[in-house]
Design a protein around this motif. Structure first.
Motif: not given
Length: 180
Positions: A91-112
């Motif tokens: 319930x907390x996850x659904x209520x905290x969800x947000x729709x964004x347009x954002x820039x990728x600044x860092x890529x951690x391959x295989x992770x995040x």
């Protein structure tokens, strides 16, 4: 315990097939796809295929649409599927969800990936996104909180097909788009 992507996918699946939500899902679909709008729809490259459109709709329906009783369909799914602490986290996850347009600044391959939205930094845990996105690209997605400062992507994310220059990047919150 942490809210997981598999739980979100289970909730999205429930929202897509639940008979009790069929009427509201149909109404939401008409609004989302503009069935009553006579203007032709032109999709971004890669955004017009059936699966992509359905995933974006289900993300919006599950996380952004408001049912007649005031809940989001994702909350109804969580109540049906979980109990106790798992229900609270979903319930907390659904209520905290947000729709964004954002820039990728860092890529951690295989992770995040790390997204930037002006002064905000959002760590999105996703093996898939970490392999296919690169630094400097823009992402349009629902983000769902899993723990403090950690997010997972909602269904139907898209790579923004335009280059975001420094002027727009400094004021990116002004350019947030409505999922509809």
């Amino acid at each position: 315990m942490t809210f997981r992507l598999s739980q979100l996918e289970d909730m999205v699946s429930w929202c897509s097939t639940c008979e009790e939500l069929a009427g509201e899902r149909e109404e939401a679909s008409r609004a989302f796809f503009g069935d009553d709008d006579p203007r032709p729809v032109r999709y971004w490259p890669g955004a017009g295929d059936h699966t992509s459109k359905q995933r974006r709709f289900l993300g919006w329906f599950t996380l952004g649409y408001t049912l007649a009783d005031g809940r989001r369909p994702g909350q109804a799914a969580a109540e049906e599927m979980y109990g106790g602490r798992a229900l609270e986290e979903a319930d907390r996850a659904v209520q905290g969800a947000r729709h964004v347009l954002a820039i990728v600044t860092t890529v951690i391959p295989g992770g995040s990936i790390i997204l930037e939205l002006e002064e905000e930094r959002l760590e999105v845990r996703s093996k898939t996104l970490s392999w296919i996105l690169s630094r400097g690209l823009a992402l349009v997605s629902y983000l769902v909180p899993t723990r403090p400062r950690l997010w997972i992507p909602g269904p139907g994310w898209l790579e923004w097909p335009l280059v975001v220059g420094p002027g727009m990047r400094r004021e990116l919150k002004k350019f947030q788009i409505d999922p509809l």
